[in-house]
Motif scaffolding. Structure first.
Motif, PDB file in Angstrom:
ATOM      1  N   MET A 115       1.032  -0.965   0.026  1.00 36.99           N
ATOM      2  CA  MET A 115      -0.030  -0.059  -0.049  1.00 36.99           C
ATOM      3  C   MET A 115       0.981   1.184  -0.001  1.00 36.99           C
ATOM      4  SD  MET A 115      -3.402  -0.356  -0.270  1.00 36.99           S
ATOM      5  CE  MET A 115      -3.797   1.568   0.109  1.00 36.99           C
ATOM      6  N   LEU A 116       0.614   2.272  -0.804  1.00 35.98           N
ATOM      7  CA  LEU A 116       1.291   3.504  -0.920  1.00 35.98           C
ATOM      8  C   LEU A 116       0.561   4.510  -0.510  1.00 35.98           C
ATOM      9  CD1 LEU A 116       2.757   2.762  -4.721  1.00 35.98           C
ATOM     10  CD2 LEU A 116       3.790   2.201  -2.286  1.00 35.98           C
ATOM     11  N   ALA A 117       1.462   5.779   0.114  1.00 40.10           N
ATOM     12  CA  ALA A 117       0.910   6.755   0.724  1.00 40.10           C
ATOM     13  C   ALA A 117      -0.046   7.381  -0.566  1.00 40.10           C
ATOM     14  CB  ALA A 117       2.095   7.509   1.132  1.00 40.10           C
ATOM     15  N   PRO A 118      -0.612   8.371   0.124  1.00 41.29           N
ATOM     16  CA  PRO A 118      -1.532   9.343  -0.772  1.00 41.29           C
ATOM     17  C   PRO A 118      -1.031   9.847  -1.878  1.00 41.29           C
ATOM     18  CG  PRO A 118      -2.253   9.349   1.503  1.00 41.29           C
ATOM     19  CD  PRO A 118      -0.926   8.659   1.664  1.00 41.29           C
ATOM     20  N   THR A 119      -1.607   9.568  -3.041  1.00 45.52           N
ATOM     21  CA  THR A 119      -1.097  10.297  -4.234  1.00 45.52           C
ATOM     22  C   THR A 119      -2.237  10.465  -5.246  1.00 45.52           C
ATOM     23  OG1 THR A 119       0.659   9.925  -6.029  1.00 45.52           O
ATOM     24  CG2 THR A 119      -0.560   8.224  -5.338  1.00 45.52           C
ATOM     25  N   ALA A 120      -1.980  11.640  -6.168  1.00 49.58           N
ATOM     26  CA  ALA A 120      -3.029  11.987  -7.095  1.00 49.58           C
ATOM     27  C   ALA A 120      -3.153  10.581  -8.009  1.00 49.58           C
ATOM     28  CB  ALA A 120      -2.696  13.038  -7.862  1.00 49.58           C
ATOM     29  N   VAL A 121      -4.313  10.253  -8.604  1.00 53.86           N
ATOM     30  CA  VAL A 121      -4.461   9.133  -9.420  1.00 53.86           C
ATOM     31  C   VAL A 121      -5.184   9.524 -10.741  1.00 53.86           C
ATOM     32  CG1 VAL A 121      -4.170   7.548  -7.462  1.00 53.86           C
ATOM     33  CG2 VAL A 121      -6.558   8.177  -8.370  1.00 53.86           C
ATOM     34  N   SER A 122      -5.751  10.946 -10.741  1.00 50.26           N
ATOM     35  CA  SER A 122      -6.717  11.474 -11.751  1.00 50.26           C
ATOM     36  C   SER A 122      -6.033  12.748 -12.017  1.00 50.26           C
ATOM     37  CB  SER A 122      -7.906  11.200 -11.458  1.00 50.26           C
ATOM     38  OG  SER A 122      -8.469  11.833 -10.214  1.00 50.26           O
ATOM     39  N   GLY A 123      -6.707  13.060 -13.545  1.00 50.09           N
ATOM     40  CA  GLY A 123      -6.571  14.547 -13.848  1.00 50.09           C
ATOM     41  C   GLY A 123      -5.041  14.843 -14.037  1.00 50.09           C
ATOM     42  N   GLU A 124      -4.602  15.986 -14.399  1.00 49.26           N
ATOM     43  CA  GLU A 124      -3.317  16.399 -14.791  1.00 49.26           C
ATOM     44  C   GLU A 124      -2.497  16.093 -13.649  1.00 49.26           C
ATOM     45  OE1 GLU A 124      -3.009  20.294 -16.239  1.00 49.26           O
ATOM     46  OE2 GLU A 124      -4.649  19.768 -17.609  1.00 49.26           O
ATOM     47  N   GLU A 125      -2.565  16.058 -12.348  1.00 50.25           N
ATOM     48  CA  GLU A 125      -1.750  15.663 -11.554  1.00 50.25           C
ATOM     49  C   GLU A 125      -1.611  14.238 -10.988  1.00 50.25           C
ATOM     50  OE1 GLU A 125      -0.147  18.222  -9.644  1.00 50.25           O
ATOM     51  OE2 GLU A 125      -1.247  19.397 -11.202  1.00 50.25           O
ATOM     52  N   ALA A 126      -2.268  13.455 -11.823  1.00 42.36           N
ATOM     53  CA  ALA A 126      -2.085  12.175 -11.591  1.00 42.36           C
ATOM     54  C   ALA A 126      -0.661  11.422 -11.622  1.00 42.36           C
ATOM     55  CB  ALA A 126      -2.973  11.174 -12.734  1.00 42.36           C
ATOM     56  N   ASN A 127       0.055  10.716 -10.911  1.00 39.69           N
ATOM     57  CA  ASN A 127       1.293  10.075 -10.802  1.00 39.69           C
ATOM     58  C   ASN A 127       1.679   9.514 -12.223  1.00 39.69           C
ATOM     59  OD1 ASN A 127       0.838   7.163 -10.689  1.00 39.69           O
ATOM     60  ND2 ASN A 127       0.049   7.631  -8.426  1.00 39.69           N
ATOM     61  N   GLY A 128       2.749   9.185 -12.411  1.00 35.96           N
ATOM     62  CA  GLY A 128       3.247   8.486 -13.783  1.00 35.96           C
ATOM     63  C   GLY A 128       2.574   7.277 -14.081  1.00 35.96           C
ATOM     64  N   LEU A 129       2.275   6.574 -13.101  1.00 33.76           N
ATOM     65  CA  LEU A 129       1.774   5.178 -13.402  1.00 33.76           C
ATOM     66  C   LEU A 129       0.285   5.236 -13.694  1.00 33.76           C
ATOM     67  CD1 LEU A 129       1.739   2.119 -13.640  1.00 33.76           C
ATOM     68  CD2 LEU A 129       1.742   1.860 -11.230  1.00 33.76           C
ATOM     69  N   PHE A 130      -0.453   5.995 -13.085  1.00 35.62           N
ATOM     70  CA  PHE A 130      -1.841   6.218 -13.144  1.00 35.62           C
ATOM     71  C   PHE A 130      -2.079   7.111 -14.363  1.00 35.62           C
ATOM     72  CE2 PHE A 130      -2.832   4.309  -9.237  1.00 35.62           C
ATOM     73  CZ  PHE A 130      -3.868   3.467  -9.382  1.00 35.62           C
ATOM     74  N   ALA A 131      -1.321   8.081 -14.768  1.00 38.03           N
ATOM     75  CA  ALA A 131      -1.414   8.644 -15.946  1.00 38.03           C
ATOM     76  C   ALA A 131      -1.216   7.717 -17.225  1.00 38.03           C
ATOM     77  CB  ALA A 131      -0.193   9.599 -16.040  1.00 38.03           C
ATOM     78  N   TYR A 132      -0.252   6.794 -17.006  1.00 41.69           N
ATOM     79  CA  TYR A 132      -0.089   5.653 -18.194  1.00 41.69           C
ATOM     80  C   TYR A 132      -1.411   4.821 -18.071  1.00 41.69           C
ATOM     81  CZ  TYR A 132       1.386   1.259 -20.580  1.00 41.69           C
ATOM     82  OH  TYR A 132       1.242   0.546 -21.258  1.00 41.69           O
ATOM     83  N   LEU A 133      -1.830   4.370 -17.089  1.00 37.63           N
ATOM     84  CA  LEU A 133      -3.217   3.460 -16.993  1.00 37.63           C
ATOM     85  C   LEU A 133      -4.296   4.246 -17.419  1.00 37.63           C
ATOM     86  CD1 LEU A 133      -2.500   2.158 -13.261  1.00 37.63           C
ATOM     87  CD2 LEU A 133      -2.186   0.729 -15.543  1.00 37.63           C
ATOM     88  N   GLY A 134      -4.471   5.571 -17.304  1.00 39.64           N
ATOM     89  CA  GLY A 134      -5.607   6.217 -17.708  1.00 39.64           C
ATOM     90  C   GLY A 134      -5.480   6.455 -19.121  1.00 39.64           C
ATOM     91  N   ALA A 135      -4.376   6.812 -19.829  1.00 39.04           N
ATOM     92  CA  ALA A 135      -4.193   6.912 -21.264  1.00 39.04           C
ATOM     93  C   ALA A 135      -4.487   5.372 -21.952  1.00 39.04           C
ATOM     94  CB  ALA A 135      -2.652   7.370 -21.273  1.00 39.04           C
ATOM     95  N   GLN A 136      -3.914   4.481 -21.251  1.00 41.28           N
ATOM     96  CA  GLN A 136      -4.382   3.254 -21.821  1.00 41.28           C
ATOM     97  C   GLN A 136      -5.875   2.437 -21.793  1.00 41.28           C
ATOM     98  OE1 GLN A 136      -1.829   1.642 -23.686  1.00 41.28           O
ATOM     99  NE2 GLN A 136      -0.751   3.391 -23.443  1.00 41.28           N
ATOM    100  N   SER A 137      -6.524   3.105 -20.700  1.00 38.50           N
ATOM    101  CA  SER A 137      -7.822   2.603 -20.617  1.00 38.50           C
ATOM    102  C   SER A 137      -8.801   3.726 -20.266  1.00 38.50           C
ATOM    103  CB  SER A 137      -8.032   1.417 -19.653  1.00 38.50           C
ATOM    104  OG  SER A 137      -7.309   1.912 -18.375  1.00 38.50           O
ATOM    105  N   GLU A 138      -8.950   3.951 -19.116  1.00 39.18           N
ATOM    106  CA  GLU A 138      -9.575   5.288 -18.621  1.00 39.18           C
ATOM    107  C   GLU A 138      -9.176   5.563 -17.226  1.00 39.18           C
ATOM    108  OE1 GLU A 138     -14.042   4.186 -17.202  1.00 39.18           O
ATOM    109  OE2 GLU A 138     -13.485   3.013 -18.681  1.00 39.18           O
ATOM    110  N   GLN A 139      -9.422   6.723 -16.807  1.00 38.93           N
ATOM    111  CA  GLN A 139      -9.031   7.383 -15.581  1.00 38.93           C
ATOM    112  C   GLN A 139     -10.029   6.981 -14.717  1.00 38.93           C
ATOM    113  OE1 GLN A 139      -8.289  11.605 -15.274  1.00 38.93           O
ATOM    114  NE2 GLN A 139      -6.382  11.563 -16.506  1.00 38.93           N
ATOM    115  N   PRO A 140      -9.487   6.621 -13.345  1.00 35.95           N
ATOM    116  CA  PRO A 140     -10.620   6.361 -12.342  1.00 35.95           C
ATOM    117  C   PRO A 140     -11.689   7.630 -12.005  1.00 35.95           C
ATOM    118  CG  PRO A 140      -8.131   6.792 -11.244  1.00 35.95           C
ATOM    119  CD  PRO A 140      -7.926   6.779 -12.918  1.00 35.95           C
TER     120      PRO A 140
END
Length: 180
Positions: A115-140
């Motif tokens: 479990m990782l500490a709080p980080t942004a997972v959506s929008g322009e502030e999303a961390n690098g992994l969630f930016a990739y996941l969102g671009a490949q599928s959809e943002q949470p």
């Protein structure tokens, strides 16, 4: 990537060179673990591995999914699945403190996966992994979105909040990705 890792091992390449050769850009970075001073290097944790990545929150109607996520972790770890939770307050459902979030995860639900500490997972502030996941599928669009990441191809399958970790839909996808 699994083939690349085997070739690197065969050639005797080690350390940072091997990691650089097998780590895609979207996995680069250190993330602090939840309520800890320790960090997790995503390349070391996930490069070449199949993973279920989830954005979590401690005070959400979907929070009980932690129990089923832990069960998936226990059931599929021997097949190489890595489960990683990214705590986030993007949807204003997080605990008031990391200590409280850690208690909910580790004590209330018995979470043993990373479990990782709080980080942004959506929008322009999303961390690098969630930016990739969102671009490949959809943002949470809410908490407890599940992303199945194929460690060999980088392909991403998205499962929304309402798809439970113990659903037939998710388990069928896991069985397909985890095939030897």
């Amino acid at each position: 990537m699994k083939t690349a890792k085997a070739l690197i091992a065969l050639l005797g390449v080690s350390g940072a060179l091997a990691q650089a050769a097998s780590c895609p850009a979207y996995l680069e970075g250190e993330y602090r673990k939840l309520h800890s001073s320790e960090s997790a290097n995503l390349c070391e944790l996930l490069a070449g591995k199949d993973a279920l990545i989830v954005n979590t929150a401690s005070h959400c109607g979907f929070t009980p999914q932690f129990k089923a996520l832990e069960a998936l972790h226990q059931e599929y770890a021997d097949q190489g699945l890595v489960v990683v939770g990214f705590a986030s307050d993007d949807f204003k459902q997080a605990a008031k403190s990391e200590e409280e979030a850690a208690t909910i995860c580790y004590t209330n639900y018995g979470v043993s996966f990373t479990m990782l500490a709080p980080t942004a997972v959506s929008g322009e502030e999303a961390n690098g992994l969630f930016a990739y996941l969102g671009a490949q599928s959809e943002q949470p669009g809410w908490n407890f979105n599940k992303y199945l990441l194929d460690g060999e191809t980088g392909a991403v399958q998205h499962f929304g909040s309402k798809v439970t970790p113990d659903s037939e839909e998710l388990k069928a996808a896991l069985d397909t990705v985890l095939q030897p």
